[in-house]
Design an enzyme around this catalytic site. Structure first.
Site, PDB file in Angstrom:
ATOM      1  N   GLY A 276       0.836  -1.205   0.000  1.00 10.90           N
ATOM      2  CA  GLY A 276       0.000   0.000   0.000  1.00 10.90           C
ATOM      3  C   GLY A 276       0.867   1.250   0.000  1.00 10.90           C
TER       4      GLY A 276
ATOM      5  N   LEU B 181       0.502   3.656  -2.086  1.00  9.44           N
ATOM      6  CA  LEU B 181       0.873   3.560  -3.499  1.00  9.44           C
ATOM      7  C   LEU B 181       1.269   4.901  -4.120  1.00  9.44           C
ATOM      8  CD1 LEU B 181      -1.952   1.111  -4.629  1.00  9.44           C
ATOM      9  CD2 LEU B 181       0.346   0.568  -3.806  1.00  9.44           C
TER      10      LEU B 181
ATOM     11  N   GLY C 253       5.528   4.776  -8.701  1.00  6.70           N
ATOM     12  CA  GLY C 253       6.378   3.585  -8.875  1.00  6.70           C
ATOM     13  C   GLY C 253       5.528   2.317  -8.902  1.00  6.70           C
ATOM     14  N   HIS C 254       4.578   2.229  -7.951  1.00  2.00           N
ATOM     15  CA  HIS C 254       3.695   1.046  -7.929  1.00  2.00           C
ATOM     16  C   HIS C 254       2.836   0.989  -9.187  1.00  2.00           C
ATOM     17  CE1 HIS C 254       4.231   1.748  -3.479  1.00  2.00           C
ATOM     18  NE2 HIS C 254       4.485   0.458  -3.554  1.00  2.00           N
TER      19      HIS C 254
ATOM     20  N   GLN D 136       8.912  -7.712   8.233  1.00  2.00           N
ATOM     21  CA  GLN D 136      10.039  -7.225   7.430  1.00  2.00           C
ATOM     22  C   GLN D 136      10.528  -5.833   7.866  1.00  2.00           C
ATOM     23  OE1 GLN D 136       7.702  -7.423   3.608  1.00  2.00           O
ATOM     24  NE2 GLN D 136       8.865  -5.587   3.098  1.00  2.00           N
TER      25      GLN D 136
ATOM     26  N   VAL E  90      11.392   3.815 -11.162  1.00  2.00           N
ATOM     27  CA  VAL E  90      10.719   5.051 -11.591  1.00  2.00           C
ATOM     28  C   VAL E  90      11.317   6.182 -10.756  1.00  2.00           C
ATOM     29  CG1 VAL E  90       8.516   6.257 -11.801  1.00  2.00           C
ATOM     30  CG2 VAL E  90       8.623   3.793 -12.143  1.00  2.00           C
TER      31      VAL E  90
ATOM     32  N   SER F 237       9.778   6.250  -3.776  1.00  2.00           N
ATOM     33  CA  SER F 237       9.653   5.367  -2.621  1.00  2.00           C
ATOM     34  C   SER F 237       8.652   5.972  -1.651  1.00  2.00           C
ATOM     35  CB  SER F 237      11.016   5.244  -1.932  1.00  2.00           C
ATOM     36  OG  SER F 237      10.846   4.764  -0.626  1.00  2.00           O
TER      37      SER F 237
ATOM     38  N   ARG G  74       8.987   6.158   1.315  1.00  2.15           N
ATOM     39  CA  ARG G  74       9.720   6.874   2.371  1.00  2.15           C
ATOM     40  C   ARG G  74      10.052   8.310   1.992  1.00  2.15           C
ATOM     41  NH1 ARG G  74      14.006   2.449   4.499  1.00  2.15           N
ATOM     42  NH2 ARG G  74      12.468   1.114   5.467  1.00  2.15           N
TER      43      ARG G  74
HETATM   44  O1  PAF Z   1       8.380  -4.335  -2.065  1.00  3.84           O
HETATM   45  C1  PAF Z   1       7.431  -4.381  -1.237  1.00  3.84           C
HETATM   46  O2  PAF Z   1       6.565  -3.510  -1.186  1.00  3.84           O
HETATM   47  C2  PAF Z   1       7.376  -5.519  -0.228  1.00  3.84           C
HETATM   48  O3  PAF Z   1       8.644  -5.912   0.170  1.00  3.84           O
HETATM   49  C3  PAF Z   1       6.565  -6.734  -0.728  1.00  3.84           C
HETATM   50  C4  PAF Z   1       7.220  -7.371  -1.940  1.00  3.84           C
HETATM   51  C5  PAF Z   1       5.156  -6.303  -1.039  1.00  3.84           C
HETATM   52  C6  PAF Z   1       6.517  -7.792   0.383  1.00  3.84           C
HETATM   53  O4  PAF Z   1       5.919  -7.304   1.541  1.00  3.84           O
END
Ligand code: PAF
Length: 281
Positions: free
Chosen positions: A28, A30, A33-34, A58, A175, A184, A186
């Site tokens: 999410g 977004l 880039g996404h 993660q 991108v 990103s 961030r």
């Molecule tokens: O690149 C990401 O946004 C995340 O690492 C992913 C691949 C969705 C896994 O949580």
């Protein structure tokens, strides 16, 4: 766009869809880039399936996890407008079934413990765990990952060949903002002054790649790039040149290389990568 919240809803929805499906996994928040990943997926045959799931395992910093943008309704609208056919947005229970993932099972020596793995212990194992669970639940024929998280892309390629049937991994180019900063989630945490400085990361990697192409020794180029980043106000974790497919240290005969870096700017950790080829002499 069909929205599924549970694995059971997803399974039921998928039985009514073509078997060819391209997955775009996201957390999410977004941005453009996404949307470029979704555009890549739309070039494939079959349907486009996106996932929105913030994988807490993660994140090595709980504050980073807490601050990760959560804007589901806006994200669903962005996905719908981008042409996604089906979105799976599960909660933790649906993904992990109440049990935390067994991260040790995803350790790949030389992959999950180097570069990002060295500076963010456990991060890549947790990425591998969630991607592999999402592969199981969505059973895609192909999946798109951005080159921006280059080590993640190489790792996912390894997971994908082990799937039965194997999943085709499509790499989408980074991108960038007009000044070169890689997009990103961030970036929105950069204050205006840091935002201006941030483009220096990409410029530095480009310059290092050019100097290697011109014959500068790899180690020296890495060192110079690291020092340049420090002069520009970054706190780099690493600047490393690697062979592009394996991420191994480059051998003198390797021609397809990447230069990868992670560096903090005013507390925001940025990643970037430049891929480049050397001409055989
Ligand atoms: O690149 C990401 O946004 C995340 O690492 C992913 C691949 C969705 C896994 O949580």
């Amino acid at each position: 766009m069909i929205l599924c919240r549970t694995a059971a809803q997803l399974e039921a929805a998928l039985t009514r869809q073509p078997e060819e499906r391209t997955l775009v996994p996201t957390m999410g928040g977004l941005h453009a880039g996404h949307l470029s990943l979704i555009e890549c997926a739309r070039q494939c045959s079959g349907i486009v399936l996106a996932t929105v799931f913030v994988n807490r395992h993660q994140f090595d910093d709980p504050e980073d996890f807490a601050n990760y943008p959560r804007e589901e309704e806006e994200d669903f609208e962005r996905l719908r407008q981008a042409g996604v056919d089906l979105t799976y947005a599960p909660d933790e229970q649906e993904v992990w079934g109440g049990e935390p993932p067994r991260l040790e099972a995803f350790e790949i020596p030389g992959m999950t413990d180097v570069l990002e793995g060295q500076y963010r212990p456990g991060h890549l194992r947790a990425v591998a765990a969630v991607v592999s669970r999402l592969f199981d639940q969505t059973a895609p024929t192909a999946a798109v990952f951005g080159e921006k998280d280059y080590q993640q892309l190489v790792l996912v390629r390894r997971l994908a060949v082990e799937c039965r049937p194997p999943i085709r991994i499509i790499a989408a180019p980074v991108v960038r903002e007009p000044d070169g900063l890689a997009m990103s989630s961030r970036n929105r945490r950069l204050d205006p002054q840091s935002r201006e400085q941030a483009a220096g990361l990409h410029r530095t990697l480009e310059a290092a790649a050019e100097s290697i192409k011109d014959g500068l020794d790899v180690e020296q180029a890495q060192r110079q790039a690291f020092e340049t980043l420090v002069e520009l106000g970054f706190e780099p974790d690493y600047v490393e040149v690697r062979e592009a497919d394996s991420l191994c240290q480059p051998a003198p005969t390797d021609r397809d290389l990447v230069i990868l870096a992670a560096a903090r700017l005013s507390g925001v950790r940025l990643l970037d990568v430049v891929r480049f080829g050397l001409i055989l002499s």
